[in-house]
Every structure is written in structure tokens, then in C-alpha cells.
Design an enzyme around this catalytic site. Structure first.
Site, mmCIF file in Angstrom:
data_model
loop_
_atom_site.group_PDB
_atom_site.id
_atom_site.type_symbol
_atom_site.label_atom_id
_atom_site.label_comp_id
_atom_site.label_asym_id
_atom_site.label_seq_id
_atom_site.Cartn_x
_atom_site.Cartn_y
_atom_site.Cartn_z
ATOM 1 N N THR A 148 43.693 -26.189 49.927
ATOM 2 C CA THR A 148 42.434 -26.227 49.191
ATOM 3 C C THR A 148 41.363 -26.887 50.039
ATOM 4 O OG1 THR A 148 41.181 -27.130 47.332
ATOM 5 C CG2 THR A 148 43.158 -28.330 47.914
ATOM 6 N N ARG B 298 35.427 -30.240 42.250
ATOM 7 C CA ARG B 298 35.363 -30.351 40.783
ATOM 8 C C ARG B 298 35.680 -31.747 40.285
ATOM 9 N NH1 ARG B 298 39.088 -25.612 40.398
ATOM 10 N NH2 ARG B 298 37.808 -23.831 39.846
ATOM 11 N N ARG C 281 43.226 -15.933 40.465
ATOM 12 C CA ARG C 281 43.504 -17.153 39.706
ATOM 13 C C ARG C 281 44.365 -16.817 38.487
ATOM 14 N NH1 ARG C 281 40.865 -21.521 41.711
ATOM 15 N NH2 ARG C 281 38.844 -21.248 42.705
ATOM 16 N N ASP D 15 39.186 -28.489 48.774
ATOM 17 C CA ASP D 15 38.842 -29.713 48.033
ATOM 18 C C ASP D 15 39.611 -30.947 48.516
ATOM 19 O OD1 ASP D 15 37.223 -28.127 46.529
ATOM 20 O OD2 ASP D 15 38.586 -27.966 44.826
ATOM 21 N N GLY E 104 41.480 -20.265 44.870
ATOM 22 C CA GLY E 104 40.323 -19.973 45.720
ATOM 23 C C GLY E 104 40.764 -19.767 47.156
ATOM 24 N N ASP F 38 46.594 -26.986 43.360
ATOM 25 C CA ASP F 38 47.377 -27.544 42.250
ATOM 26 C C ASP F 38 47.789 -26.496 41.224
ATOM 27 O OD1 ASP F 38 44.710 -27.294 41.608
ATOM 28 O OD2 ASP F 38 44.603 -29.125 40.422
ATOM 29 N N ASP G 298 42.238 -32.307 47.436
ATOM 30 C CA ASP G 298 42.551 -33.218 46.327
ATOM 31 C C ASP G 298 44.013 -33.143 45.876
ATOM 32 O OD1 ASP G 298 42.388 -30.703 45.260
ATOM 33 O OD2 ASP G 298 41.100 -31.248 43.576
HETATM 34 O O1 F6P Z 1 39.285 -24.878 44.391
HETATM 35 C C1 F6P Z 1 38.421 -24.577 45.382
HETATM 36 C C2 F6P Z 1 37.036 -24.316 44.864
HETATM 37 O O2 F6P Z 1 36.266 -23.866 45.943
HETATM 38 C C3 F6P Z 1 36.366 -25.506 44.161
HETATM 39 O O3 F6P Z 1 35.789 -26.420 45.050
HETATM 40 C C4 F6P Z 1 35.341 -24.807 43.310
HETATM 41 O O4 F6P Z 1 34.992 -25.587 42.196
HETATM 42 C C5 F6P Z 1 36.055 -23.572 42.893
HETATM 43 O O5 F6P Z 1 37.020 -23.304 43.878
HETATM 44 C C6 F6P Z 1 35.171 -22.357 42.703
HETATM 45 O O6 F6P Z 1 35.950 -21.341 42.213
HETATM 46 P P1 F6P Z 1 35.553 -19.793 42.146
HETATM 47 O O7 F6P Z 1 35.553 -19.285 43.551
HETATM 48 O O8 F6P Z 1 36.624 -19.186 41.333
HETATM 49 O O9 F6P Z 1 34.202 -19.737 41.556
#
Ligand code: F6P
Length: 342
Positions: free
Chosen positions: A127, A173, A74, A129, A13, A105, A131
Site C-alpha cells: 500500500t 485515510r 476492491r 499508505d 488500490g 489490510d 499503514d
Molecule cells: O489504499 C490506497 C489508497 O490510495 C488510499 O490512500 C486512498 O484513500 C484510496 O486508496 C483511494 O481509493 P480509490 O482508488 O478506490 O479511490
């Protein structure tokens, strides 16, 4: 003699601060005598040999910009026939001496696997997140928390005027870092995160008790990965190449259940990708810049299989292997937040 070549890619992301990292790696790399190769769209570009040469002009004026000038994806090479072999071949064809992967990760997990197979990789932890283990902060987190905090600030006045319960669903997540950060900074009345499941009856009970003491509104910050005890809230079975379930929807369920259990009029908001968009904060620009400089330094020193990280106020080096687990919100921080619940 031809110049040494440093490649870099951004995967997963997108995240505010990516361009600050790209700029810093490129500027320091150029200073150290490298030609800089930007790989487009994460591991996908490495598989397809999709790249651009980055000169001084290409990284000018990008420090403050959100997103990534390299694009992202991704794509998981470990799930594609022959992709890992193609990455090795393209690394050679592009005459790269080192490849810096900027990602979370998933992206850094691939970088670590490739390093173990003999590729010269280095990682930069990214990230919103927050995490990733091995570092105190990932860049992008500070911006996301500030955006989410502002949303909570704004929800207060409308919730108060209408005497409503307002549920705001934030990203995260497996870990509730954004939710606990924004919830604490914004003064949310309840913070619901994946690490600490609760029943809706418990939450409803606390809201009723809050309102019985004269409060007429409540703000609830809930992480998209929050688990309601005793309820299956997996919103979709759809998975990305790394096996991550697409989340989104728990806020609506929490709002619906709370309205049923409390009788208070309730609304929900899903902040979604707004949290990832736009300009990075000063903190993320500086952290991204320092990460980029350190990663380029590791490249020059030939220290591969490493990740740059923040420990206290210092930028340090750790093993890329550190990223293979998730870093969760510790109980102590949650207990601090709980003092303000209700
Ligand atoms: O990993 C970052 C993140 O923003 C998470 O918080 C979220 O769950 C995910 O990416 C959303 O992914 P996408 O943009 O592929 O829908």
C-alpha cells in the site's frame, strides 16, 4: 506427474512495485518447479475463476512498470453470498497448491480469514499508505512519497512568487505516513494528519505568526483523512465493499477556512491518484522483488498463513494476522516534524 501450481492475485488500490513482486514470485516459483497462475482483478478473479497462466515471457519487461499486469479490484468476498465457497471450489478446480495475495489490510484480511478456514494463503504487504502493522515499510510508499515531495517542491516557487498560502491534499485515510514523509522531505510549513487533529484557529494562528516574522507564503500538507477539530469534514457517505468512505475534499475546506481566518490569499491542490501512478522508485522495485522472492520461498516450504515483511534491512516472515489493524504515525515522528512548523 502434473506440476505444482502457485496462484497469485493483486487486490485493493494499485501501487507502484506490484509488477516487481509479480515478476519475482513468478521467476522464483518457476525455478522451484511451479506452474504460475495469475488471478485477474483480485478476489473478483478468484470468485469468477478468471485467470491467466504466467510464463517467463509474461513477466518479462514489467519490473519498471506501474500498476499491475493482473488488474485489481476492491471486491470483498465476505460480503457476497457464496463467494467464499466459490473461492475454495476454484482453488481446487485450478489445482492450486498455494495462493499468494498481494494487497493491503482489506485484501490480506480476506487472505487471513480464508487461511483460517483452511486455504493455503500467503500475504505480501502492499500500500502506498504504509499503514500495515508487522512491517517497517510496505512497497509503493517510497514512490508515493517521492511524487508528493516533488509536488511540494514545485508548489514552493509559485506560492513564493504570489505570496500565497498553498494547501496540498495527499492520500492517507487513517494514517498520515505519505503526508508526514513528503511534508518533511519537501519542507512543508505545516503537516496536518489524521492522527493529530487540530482546529483551524490553531493552524491560522501559526500561519499569522509565521507571516508576521517576514515570511510571505506558506505550504500546508494535509492528509485526506485529516480531522479538523470541531468540524465534520466527512466529504461523502459513499463506501466501498470493505466499508471505506471515499475521501477527498479536506484540502479545499482547510484552504477556505484559512483564507477566512488569516486574510491571506490561499489556493489548494489535490494530488490524488497521481501518487499511485507511474514507475516505482529503485527502493520499491528492490523491496517488491525481495518480498516476492521470500513469498515464493514460503510457498515452497509450505509455510501458509504468513506474510513477508521488512524489519530493519532484513526480509522476515510474520503472521498474516498482523494486518488486521492500522499502523499509525507515532507521536515522536510528529514531534520531529513539528520543529519545522511555522
Ligand atoms: O489504499 C490506497 C489508497 O490510495 C488510499 O490512500 C486512498 O484513500 C484510496 O486508496 C483511494 O481509493 P480509490 O482508488 O478506490 O479511490
Amino acid at each position: 506427474m502434473s506440476k505444482k501450481r502457485l496462484g497469485m492475485l493483486t487486490g485493493g488500490g494499485d501501487c507502484p512495485g506490484l509488477n516487481a513482486v509479480i515478476r519475482a514470485i513468478a521467476r522464483k516459483g518457476m525455478q522451484d518447479g511451479y506452474e504460475i497462475v495469475g488471478i485477474r482483478n483480485g478476489w473478483k478473479g478468484m470468485i469468477e475463476k478468471d485467470f491467466m497462466i504466467l510464463d517467463r515471457g509474461s513477466v518479462t519487461g514489467i519490473l519498471h512498470r506501474g500498476g499491475t499486469i493482473l488488474g485489481t479490484s476492491r471486491t470483498n468476498p465476505r460480503k457476497m453470498d457464496g463467494a467464499v465457497e466459490r473461492i475454495f471450489q476454484n482453488f481446487k478446480d485450478l489445482s492450486l497448491d498455494v495462493l499468494i495475495a498481494i494487497g493491503g489490510d482489506d485484501t490480506l484480511g480476506v487472505a487471513y480469514d480464508l487461511y483460517q478456514k483452511g486455504l493455503a494463503t500467503i500475504g505480501v504487504p502492499k500500500t502506498i499508505d504504509n499503514d500495515l502493522p508487522g512491517t517497517d515499510y510496505t512497497f509503493g510508499y517510497d514512490t508515493a512519497v517521492n511524487i508528493a515531495m516533488e509536488a511540494i517542491d514545485r508548489l514552493h516557487s509559485t506560492a513564493e512568487s504570489h505570496h500565497r498560502v498553498l494547501v496540498v491534499e495527499l492520500m492517507g485515510r487513517h494514517a498520515g505516513w505519505i503526508t508526514i514523509g513528503a511534508g518533511m522531505a519537501g519542507g512543508a510549513d505545516f503537516i496536518l494528519i489524521p492522527e493529530f487533529p487540530m482546529t483551524m484557529e490553531e493552524v491560522a494562528g501559526q500561519i499569522k505568526s509565521r507571516h508576521s516574522k517576514g515570511r510571505t507564503f506558506s505550504i500546508i500538507a494535509v492528509a485526506e483523512g485529516f480531522k479538523i477539530s470541531g468540524m465534520d469534514v466527512t466529504q461523502t457517505k459513499e463506501k466501498d465493499a470493505f466499508g471505506n468512505v471515499r475521501l477527498g475534499g479536506v484540502g479545499e475546506i482547510v484552504a477556505r477556512e484559512l483564507e477566512k481566518l488569516t486574510g491571506f490569499e490561499t489556493r489548494f491542490v489535490v494530488l490524488g491518484h497521481v501518487q499511485r501512478g507511474g514507475e516505482p522508485t529503485a527502493f520499491d522495485r528492490i523491496l517488491g522483488t525481495r518480498y516476492g522472492l521470500k513469498a515464493a520461498e514460503l510457498a515452497s516450504k509450505g509455510q501458509f498463513g504468513k506474510m513477508v515483511a521488512l524489519r530493519g534491512t532484513e526480509i522476515i516472515t510474520t503472521d498474516l494476522q498482523a494486518v488486521t489493524k492500522s499502523r499509525l504515525v507515532p507521536r515522536e515522528l510528529y514531534e520531529d516534524a513539528k520543529v519545522f512548523f511555522g
